[in-house]
Design an enzyme around this catalytic site. Structure first.
Site, PDB file in Angstrom:
ATOM      1  N   HIS A 224       3.034  -6.430  13.022  1.00 18.96           N
ATOM      2  CA  HIS A 224       4.090  -6.495  11.950  1.00 18.96           C
ATOM      3  C   HIS A 224       3.530  -5.589  10.975  1.00 18.96           C
ATOM      4  CE1 HIS A 224       6.283  -8.640   8.599  1.00 18.96           C
ATOM      5  NE2 HIS A 224       7.247  -8.359   9.600  1.00 18.96           N
ATOM      6  N   LYS A 226       2.252  -2.439   8.440  1.00 21.29           N
ATOM      7  CA  LYS A 226       3.096  -1.138   8.191  1.00 21.29           C
ATOM      8  C   LYS A 226       1.866  -0.377   7.211  1.00 21.29           C
ATOM      9  CE  LYS A 226       6.846  -4.118   7.892  1.00 21.29           C
ATOM     10  NZ  LYS A 226       6.437  -5.746   7.878  1.00 21.29           N
ATOM     11  N   ASP A 231      -5.713  11.891   6.757  1.00 23.60           N
ATOM     12  CA  ASP A 231      -6.981  12.511   6.411  1.00 23.60           C
ATOM     13  C   ASP A 231      -8.273  11.838   5.958  1.00 23.60           C
ATOM     14  OD1 ASP A 231      -5.885  15.136   7.049  1.00 23.60           O
ATOM     15  OD2 ASP A 231      -5.575  15.648   5.185  1.00 23.60           O
ATOM     16  N   HIS A 404      12.458  -7.955  -0.083  1.00 24.49           N
ATOM     17  CA  HIS A 404      11.634  -7.897   1.288  1.00 24.49           C
ATOM     18  C   HIS A 404      10.250  -7.883   0.863  1.00 24.49           C
ATOM     19  CE1 HIS A 404      10.266  -6.459   5.222  1.00 24.49           C
ATOM     20  NE2 HIS A 404      10.838  -7.565   5.628  1.00 24.49           N
ATOM     21  N   LYS A 406       6.542  -8.608  -0.399  1.00 24.35           N
ATOM     22  CA  LYS A 406       5.591  -9.668  -0.413  1.00 24.35           C
ATOM     23  C   LYS A 406       4.352  -9.348  -1.291  1.00 24.35           C
ATOM     24  CE  LYS A 406       7.104  -8.361   4.290  1.00 24.35           C
ATOM     25  NZ  LYS A 406       7.838  -9.335   4.490  1.00 24.35           N
ATOM     26  N   ASP A 411      -2.862 -14.568 -12.708  1.00 21.90           N
ATOM     27  CA  ASP A 411      -3.571 -14.363 -14.161  1.00 21.90           C
ATOM     28  C   ASP A 411      -3.597 -12.903 -14.351  1.00 21.90           C
ATOM     29  OD1 ASP A 411      -3.720 -17.144 -14.007  1.00 21.90           O
ATOM     30  OD2 ASP A 411      -5.892 -17.140 -13.920  1.00 21.90           O
TER      31      ASP A 411
END
Length: 486
Positions: A224, A226, A231, A404, A406, A411
Site C-alpha cells: 500500500h 506510495k 537520484d 483520501h 492521511k 499543536d
C-alpha cells in the site's frame, strides 16, 4: 453397508467438530485483540465452513514461505547498512521540540536510527501539481528512479508520467517500478506494462493474486506504499496513487479523490531508499541497498531544514510501530489535534486516546469524507461517532469529493503524513509508510491544507445525530461488531 455409512457419518461429524475446535484453539492461542478474536469466533460458529475457510485465508498474517525467507535473510545486511549510516552524524537531529520528543524517541528505539535533519519539504495538494513536479524531476534525473504504488491506473496525466519514465530509461537512467498486483490490475492488463519493460524499466508485480495459493499466503496483504525516489536525494510520498482523478472511479458516486503528497530533498530520501530496498528484496530476492547520503549534493541546512522520521510497517518491519506512533501523537497533544482519513475504523486503544485527548481539553477534529467508496467501512465508521461526539471530538464530513489524504497535526508542530488509513488493515496488516515531521513551518502549511478541507466540510451536529433512524443504528452496530476484521 448400514454400519459403514454410520461409521463414515460419525467420522465426518467428528472431523467437523475437531476442525472447529482446532481453529477455535488456534484463535485463542494467538495473541490478538479480544474484539478481533470474538468477531472471528462468531463468524466460525454462525457459518462454520465459510468462517473456517475465511480464517485460514485472511485470519493470520502469512507473507508466504519464499518472501518470509527473504525477509529474514535481508536483515543482517540491512542492519549493517543502518550501523554504517550512523557514522554520518551530520544528518541526524540531536534534539526535538517538546511535543515531538516522545514520538522521535519511540521511533529511534524501535528502528535503530534517529530522525534525519536538513530536509526541504513541499506540500503538493492537487494531482496536477504532483504529476507536473514529478515529470520535471524525472526529466532531470541523472542516475536512478525507484517507484512503488498501490494503484497505477492508465489514463490522463498518469500516461504522461509513464511516457517520461520510459524516456528516462531510454537515455540510460536505471528505473524500477513496483506495483501491487490487486490495486494495479488495470495496469497489468493494459499495454503499459509491456511497453515499460520494452523500454528497459524493471517492472515488478508485487504480492501476486493467485487463488491457488490462498492458504499459503494471505491474499488481502497488500503493498500500500506510495513512494518515489530520484537520484537518492529527491523523494515523494503521501496518499496519492498514480491515477488521474478526472478518470479514476468516476462511476463510484463519491466525486474526485482529494490527495496530498510531500516532495522532499535531503537525507530523508536515503531513509526511504532503505525501505524500498527491503520491499524490492522481499519481492524479487535482489539486494539494492542505497548509497549513504552525499553531503556534496544535499544541503544539510540545520536552521531551515526539516527533521523527519520515516516509519515503515508490514511483515519484516517493526511490529505495531505506526499504531504506537499514532497513540503517542494523540497523547502528546496539548492544544489541538487534527486528523484526516478516508477510512476511520480505529483500534480500541486509538479510539480511547482520541477521546481522552478531547476530554482533557485538547481541541480534537477528525475530517473524513461524507461519501465513501467502501460501504462496509462507511457504516463501520459511523458506529464510532456517538462515542467521539460524547467526548467532545469535532467530526467534519468533507463534501468536495472523496478525501483520501492521511494526515495528523499536533499543536501546529508535529505532523504525520503518509499512506496509513485509520483502520485495522493499515494499522496491522499492509505495507505502509508514514513521515513524522518536527517543524512548525511545515505544520503551518499542513494546517492551511486542513483548514481548506474544513471549509469544504459539514460539522456533524451531535443533537441531530442522536435522532437518526433506528435502522441506521442497528446497521452501524452490526458493522461495528465486525470492524476488527475490516
Amino acid at each position: 453397508m448400514t454400519t459403514f455409512y454410520t461409521v463414515v457419518s460419525w467420522l465426518v461429524i467428528l472431523g467437523y467438530w475437531l476442525l472447529i475446535a482446532g481453529v477455535t484453539l488456534r484463535i485463542l492461542m494467538k495473541r490478538r485483540a479480544v474484539p478481533s478474536a470474538m468477531a472471528w469466533l462468531l463468524i466460525i460458529y454462525i457459518l462454520p465452513l465459510v468462517g473456517i475457510i475465511a480464517y485460514l485465508s485472511f485470519g493470520e498474517l502469512h507473507l508466504g514461505k519464499r518472501r518470509a525467507e527473504r525477509a529474514r535473510a535481508m536483515w543482517p545486511s540491512t542492519a549493517k547498512w543502518l550501523n554504517d549510516l550512523k557514522s554520518c552524524k551530520h544528518i541526524f537531529a540531536e534534539e526535538n521540540s517538546s511535543v515531538a520528543s516522545s514520538l522521535f524517541k519511540l521511533c529511534e528505539r524501535r528502528q535503530g536510527i534517529a530522525g534525519v535533519k536538513g530536509n526541504q519539504l513541499q506540500l503538493l495538494t492537487t494531482s496536477e501539481d504532483v504529476m507536473q513536479a514529478l515529470i520535471r524531476d524525472i526529466q532531470l534525473a541523472r542516475h536512478n528512479i525507484e517507484m512503488v504504488f498501490y494503484i497505477w491506473q492508465p489514463g490522463g496525466m498518469a500516461d504522461q508520467v509513464a511516457e517520461s519514465l520510459m524516456a528516462a530509461s531510454r537515455r540510460g537512467i536505471h528505473c524500477r517500478l513496483m506495483l501491487d498486483s490487486a490495486g494495479s490490475v488495470a495496469f497489468f492488463r493494459s499495454p503499459w506494462a509491456g511497453m515499460m519493460r520494452n523500454a528497459g524499466i524493471e517492472v515488478v508485480e508485487a504480492l501476486k493474486v493467485n487463488l491457488l495459493r490462498v492458504f499459503l499466503r494471505r491474499m488481502d496483504l497488500r503493498q500500500h506504499r506510495k513512494m518515489i525516489m530520484i537520484d537518492n536525494y529527491i523523494a515523494y510520498t503521501g496518499s496519492m496513487n498514480m491515477v488521474d482523478p478526472r478518470f479514476f472511479k468516476q462511476d463510484s458516486g463519491v466525486g474526485q479523490w482529494i490527495d496530498l503528497m510531500a516532495r522532499m530533498e535531503g537525507p530523508v530520501a536515503t531513509a526511504m531508499g532503505i525501505v524500498y530496498s527491503c520491499d524490492w528484496e522481499i519481492e524479487t530476492g535482489k539486494r539494492i541497498l542505497p548509497p549513504p547520503p552525499d553531503a556534496n549534493i544535499m544541503p544539510f541546512e540545520q536552521e531551515s531544514g526539516h527533521t523527519i522520521h520515516t516509519i515503515a510497517s508490514g511483515p519484516g518491519f517493526p511490529e505495531d510501530l505506526i499504531h504506537q506512533a499514532l497513540l503517542t501523537a494523540a497523547y502528546s497533544a496539548r492544544e489541538y489535534l487534527i486528523m484526516t482519513t478516508p477510512y476511520f475504523v480505529p483500534s480500541d486503544d486509538l479510539l480511547h486516546a482520541i477521546c481522552t485527548a478531547a476530554q482533557r481539553g485538547v481541541d480534537v477534529s477528525i475530517i473524513m469524507p461524507r461519501k465513501n467508496d467502501s460501504v462496509l467501512v462507511g457504516w463501520a465508521s459511523r458506529a464510532f461517532f456517538t462515542e467521539l461526539l460524547a467526548a467532545g471530538v469535532k467530526i467534519y464530513q468533507f463534501e468536495g469529493g472523496l478525501l483520501h489524504t492521511k494526515s495528523v497535526l499536533v499543536d501546529g508542530e508535529l505532523s504525520l503524513v503518509g499512506t496509513v488509513n485509520l483502520d485495522m488493515r493499515s494499522l496491522w496488516l499492509n505495507f505502509e509508510i508514514t513521515l513524522v515531521i518536527d517543524d512548525a513551518g511545515f505544520g503551518g502549511d499542513l494546517a492551511a491544507v486542513q483548514d481548506d478541507y474544513i471549509s469544504r466540510s459539514r460539522l456533524l451536529d451531535a443533537s441531530l445525530w442522536v435522532k437518526r433512524p433506528l435502522w441506521q443504528r442497528i446497521t452501524e452496530r452490526l458493522f461495528y461488531f465486525f470492524s476488527p476484521l475490516l
